[in-house]
Design an enzyme around this catalytic site. Sequence first.
Site, PDB file in Angstrom:
ATOM      1  N   VAL A  16       1.002  -1.121  -0.486  1.00 41.54           N
ATOM      2  CA  VAL A  16       0.579  -0.191   0.084  1.00 41.54           C
ATOM      3  C   VAL A  16       1.169   1.222   0.197  1.00 41.54           C
ATOM      4  CG1 VAL A  16      -2.377   1.242   1.020  1.00 41.54           C
ATOM      5  CG2 VAL A  16      -2.144  -1.637   1.350  1.00 41.54           C
ATOM      6  N   SER A  17       0.643   2.312  -1.300  1.00 42.02           N
ATOM      7  CA  SER A  17       1.459   3.098  -1.414  1.00 42.02           C
ATOM      8  C   SER A  17       0.562   4.230  -0.735  1.00 42.02           C
ATOM      9  CB  SER A  17       1.857   4.222  -2.697  1.00 42.02           C
ATOM     10  OG  SER A  17       0.967   3.781  -3.613  1.00 42.02           O
ATOM     11  N   THR A  18       1.403   5.522   0.218  1.00 42.61           N
ATOM     12  CA  THR A  18       0.698   6.440   0.232  1.00 42.61           C
ATOM     13  C   THR A  18       0.130   7.754  -0.574  1.00 42.61           C
ATOM     14  OG1 THR A  18       2.529   8.286   0.914  1.00 42.61           O
ATOM     15  CG2 THR A  18       1.765   6.779   2.379  1.00 42.61           C
ATOM     16  N   GLU A  23      -6.643   1.973  -3.707  1.00 46.69           N
ATOM     17  CA  GLU A  23      -6.153   1.026  -3.142  1.00 46.69           C
ATOM     18  C   GLU A  23      -6.741   0.404  -1.463  1.00 46.69           C
ATOM     19  OE1 GLU A  23      -1.519   1.943  -1.566  1.00 46.69           O
ATOM     20  OE2 GLU A  23      -2.252   2.143  -3.436  1.00 46.69           O
TER      21      GLU A  23
END
Length: 489
Positions: A16-18, A23
């Site tokens: 998970v990206s910021t 997502e």
Amino acid sequence: MPAPQSPVFAAAYIRVSTDDQAELSPESQLVEIQKYCKTHNLILLSDHVYIDAGISGKKADRRPEFQRMIAAAKSSPPFSVLLVWKFSRFARNQEESIFYKSILRSKCGVDVVSISEPLIAGPFGSLIERIIEWMDEFYSIRLSQEVKRSMTVNAQKGKLQATPSFGYRVQDGMLIPVPEEAALVQEIFQSFADGQGYTAIARSLNARGVRTHRGNPFESRTIEYIIRNPVYIGKLRWNPTGRTRRNFTDENIILSDAPHQPLVSQALFDAANARTNALKAQFGYKARPTSELKHWLSGVVRCASCGTTLIYQRAHGYSYFLCNNYVKGRCQHSQRVLPDALEDAILARLEEDAASGLSLSFQVSAVSSPSMQQITALQASLRSLQAKKARLQDAYLAGVIDLEDFSAARESIVRDMDSTRYQIKKLTAQTDPTAMNAAIRSHIKKALSTFHSPSATLEMKNAAFRSLVERCTYDKEANLLTITYRASI
């Protein structure tokens, strides 16, 4: 009766990206993967669930869990399937995606499966997979551009986009002074402007148990960064191209007025930074503290052949200066000279130049003239304004700001550019040769008084020589000592 099928073990990679709000959370991705395993008769190994949280998928070498997963797959993996929620979780860089999938499939026997993007078997499935990878990378690029464009506009408006600097905390998106830290910041600026060094200030803070926001002790570079930080005069600095890496004159830097309370006055900030610039010019990059030097000429006399400094050596009962690169086998000229002989030659040259009625040749530079320092700073400001104007145009064309805001901001930038150009023109007036010669001789005489003083310490003499001399080279073969002075008017 058919033979029972061997169980198929699976691993899971979750990321998970910021910056992506579309997502699923790590927990939600794991739940979906577990559901997929139940419906496809896969056994998910609990000790092979790899999660990179808050990390971009652009660079695989910056994802520790991804690298741990690859390492596990290379060493006799207990799993034959790697499950991801989407291929974009595996990588957002198509080149890296193809590379690592190839490693897993051909060398490790591990197949990468996206549970939400089923592929058909055969060449068409491979083609669809490449298209998905390309779309993921394109989305990442577009998202990065949009984020950067938005952050640029926020920076131009003076909005906070970073963690709070020492002396502040954040409340409702704005910097709020922390009284105890604010007093220390003011002390740091005042102490430095009054003549204390970075190291002395850092030691004083550490002795009192003061720590940075990260819980680390203060270092000389921490003090310098505080001195250089315009946040303390009510401004915010941001570089859209990435970290400034202490290149504080980078033309890409956006410097904007911000609504938070300054902690020091403009006059004190300017005084501290003027001293910082003078020290940089005087001592150069990574110069050793004078307290560590063995002779007052250490670190300032250079080899005329390779340009490195002559180092002070002592062997077999006597001392001498020697080219540092010669010691390391990088220069063919030793430039060996006795300290007394070098010292006498330098002092004789200074005495002659101080007393001579002949005109000294000089060149005005940012190092030798405060006015040129101002010109250099103004030229950097002009380049920054020009870049700011171009970014403003891009923001308007992209629809980030409306015409009214664009026109007002552009008018302000053009006005600042005209003012900056006028100041540069005013400061670039021709320097008076008579005044410059007098300034150089005055500076030499002042340094000589230190050299001849019986109470002057090694540190005082070294500092006096550095403040006077821009460059000093020695050529033993030609018997030539060359001195380039620095002086200001």
